[in-house]
Structures are given as C-alpha cells and as structure tokens.
Design an enzyme around this catalytic site. Sequence first.
Site, short mmCIF file in Angstrom:
data_model
loop_
_atom_site.label_atom_id
_atom_site.label_comp_id
_atom_site.label_asym_id
_atom_site.label_seq_id
_atom_site.Cartn_x
_atom_site.Cartn_y
_atom_site.Cartn_z
N LYS A 170 0.85 -1.18 0.00
CA LYS A 170 0.00 0.00 0.00
C LYS A 170 0.89 1.24 0.00
CE LYS A 170 -3.63 2.41 2.51
NZ LYS A 170 -4.64 2.34 3.55
N LYS B 285 -2.25 -1.61 -3.83
CA LYS B 285 -3.06 -0.40 -3.81
C LYS B 285 -2.19 0.84 -3.83
CE LYS B 285 -6.06 1.92 -0.63
NZ LYS B 285 -6.50 2.07 0.70
C1 PBG Z 1 -7.34 3.23 5.45
C2 PBG Z 1 -7.73 3.23 4.01
C3 PBG Z 1 -7.59 4.26 3.07
C4 PBG Z 1 -8.14 3.80 1.89
C5 PBG Z 1 -8.60 2.51 2.11
N1 PBG Z 1 -8.34 2.17 3.42
C6 PBG Z 1 -7.07 5.64 3.27
C7 PBG Z 1 -5.63 5.86 3.50
O1 PBG Z 1 -4.84 4.94 3.67
O2 PBG Z 1 -5.25 7.03 3.55
C8 PBG Z 1 -8.21 4.57 0.60
C9 PBG Z 1 -9.22 4.06 -0.39
C10 PBG Z 1 -9.49 5.00 -1.50
O3 PBG Z 1 -8.82 6.04 -1.69
O4 PBG Z 1 -10.44 4.71 -2.26
N2 PBG Z 1 -8.46 3.13 6.29
#
Ligand code: PBG
Length: 343
Positions: free
Chosen positions: A207, A259
Amino acid sequence: MSNPGIVHRPRRLRATPRVRRLVAEHRLHPADLVLPLFVKEGIGEPVPISSMPGQVQHTEATLGDAVAAAARAGIGGVMLFGIPAERDATGSQGLAPDGILQRGIRIAREAVAAVEAESGRPGPVVMADTCLDEFTDHGHCGVLTPEGTVDNDATVELYATMAVAQAEAGAEVVSPSGMMDGQVAAIREALDAAGHSDVAILAYSAKYASAFYGPFREAVDSALSGDRRTYQMDAANSREGLREADLDLDQGADLVMVKPAGTSLDVLRGVADRSDVPVAAYQVSGEYAMIEAAAANGWIDRRGAVLESVLAIKRAGADVILTYWALEISDWLAQPATTEGRR
Ligand code: PBG
C-alpha cells in the site's frame, strides 16, 4: 516465426466482434468485484461525497439497501468503512462492539442473508476495513507516541482487538490496511484465540502513500493533517512491495492486496507471479474521481474508460478488484453483447 514467405497478420483475430470475443484473454465478471461502501453514524439521509460523484456516505438503512443491490447484481464482496460520530486519540469507536462499523457489518450480513434466501444464489462476502484512521481524532492509522509518530506495536494490539470485534459482528474477511509491521500475524493469532479461525485476512500488503486517496479523505471526513509516509510505502519502490507481500504471506494472509491499483500495475504483476494466495487490487477514490471528472467534462468516454481501467488491473494479475464502479460494471456486463463496431 522466421519464415520470410509468411506475412503474420494478427489483425485476423481482431476482424469481427465474434473472433474478438473468442480470443479475449481476460474478462470481467461481477463475482470478481468488491464494492467499497461507507456507513456514517447519526445521519438521517445519505450524504453525497462531492469528490466521488455517485458515491455517498450511507445511513444504516441505505447501507442495507446498497448491500442488497450488490447481492442481486452478483457482486463478489462488499468492503465496509465506518464513520463514527465521536473520535478520540486511540480510535476507540473502531473497537467498540456496537461501534458504527460493527453495526454496518451486522446490517450487511442481514441484507446478504435476505437476498440469498430469496434468490438461492450466494451474496457478496462481507469484508471490513481494519484500520483506525476513520476513528482517531488526529486521523492517523494508529496511536501516537509522545513524539507524535505512529506507535507500531501498540497499534497492532488495537488492530487485533478491532479484528475480533469485526469478526464477532459477522465480518467474513478482515482487512488490515494500516501498513504496520506484524499486523497480519497479530490479527491471525487474536482471531484464532477468540474462536474465529474461519475468518479470513485480506492484507493490504503493498500500500503506497498516495495522492490518489484524496477523495477518500472526504468520504470518511478524515481529520488527517500531514501524511502517512512513515508507514505507507514510497511510490519510488517496487521491490519493497514484493517484500511486503512476502511478509504478509509468511504471516498467514489469506489474500494479499496491492493499492492503488492503477499506479502499481508493475507491483501487482510481481505479487501475482509469486503469490500462492488470491491477489486483490484496489482501484482507489482518486482513480474513480479522475475518470468521473474527465467524463463529466466530455473529455473521455466514461464507460470505455471505466472498463478499460478495470480490465488493465485484471490483466496485470488481480483475481479480485475493489472498485467503486462495481455495481455499474455488473449492470453493463449483464447486458447482452452487441455486434456493434464490426470493422
Ligand atoms: C485506510 C484506508 C484508506 C483507503 C482505504 N483504506 C485511506 C488511506 O490509507 O489514507 C483509501 C481508499 C481510497 O482512496 O479509495 N483506512
């Protein structure tokens, strides 16, 4: 290949809709798609998310309707995010047995069960985001040390408790997304100890710290100022993404995720090549917003761009794709193919 007398004509396999359909290497299917959904505590009507046209923060009632729609469309899963009325330094509402996300999970399970009973077909798997950023008053994905950095091990303990609360509410998949070291092993141990060895872990393994999460911050009313670069990965690195996936596989992840999807297709391919568990990819809020904004201006063909973007994620190796267009794509896929575009 080297016979000089033959002109190779790959265009033969592109000549008609019939042959193009036959030789397509990848196809989208509703069952491979996961629809992310937001449920907010204490609102009477759904609240539109302006940076994600077509998406809303759901009330508890409309969440049930959305999950039922996903079930009728044959979508593979729903990923739930909760937005609490009260936030604090440790994100305690994320762990509370009756917190908004746990309530949302129960509602989703009920909606799935109702549609399954009427249709006789499997509904979506109910998944939950296992992270504290929606629940902390500072907006970080964990608890802070006195110096203000995110405390890895204290956060992991909270994730373990949170995962158990989600499992007790009925989550079939918990999804640690905070990029803390050791989070998958700690959650697995806690779930097993609490009698939830059948609950699966979808690890957000690779991520990246990404500008493409911008609209999501509006979607969850995020309080974050600053960034997540001490725990989310640097976009400069691909080896690190593979390493993170390996670590999560070692810790017992049942699925691993990459992601944002669209900016990490190389990492997605790399993880898909080495993973022996299913691989997911998240087409995030900013990817959604970009296509929606361009299409709203008439600068891009919306349907074509949506399908192409999701198909590219599939081609890069995703078995499961999280996309805010899951319902609409399912509708499109349900329409019979046409013979348009013959030449
Ligand atoms: C964390 C989380 C995020 C997203 C999914 N889970 C936000 C982040 O890490 O800042 C982002 C998903 C998206 O942008 O569609 N809870």
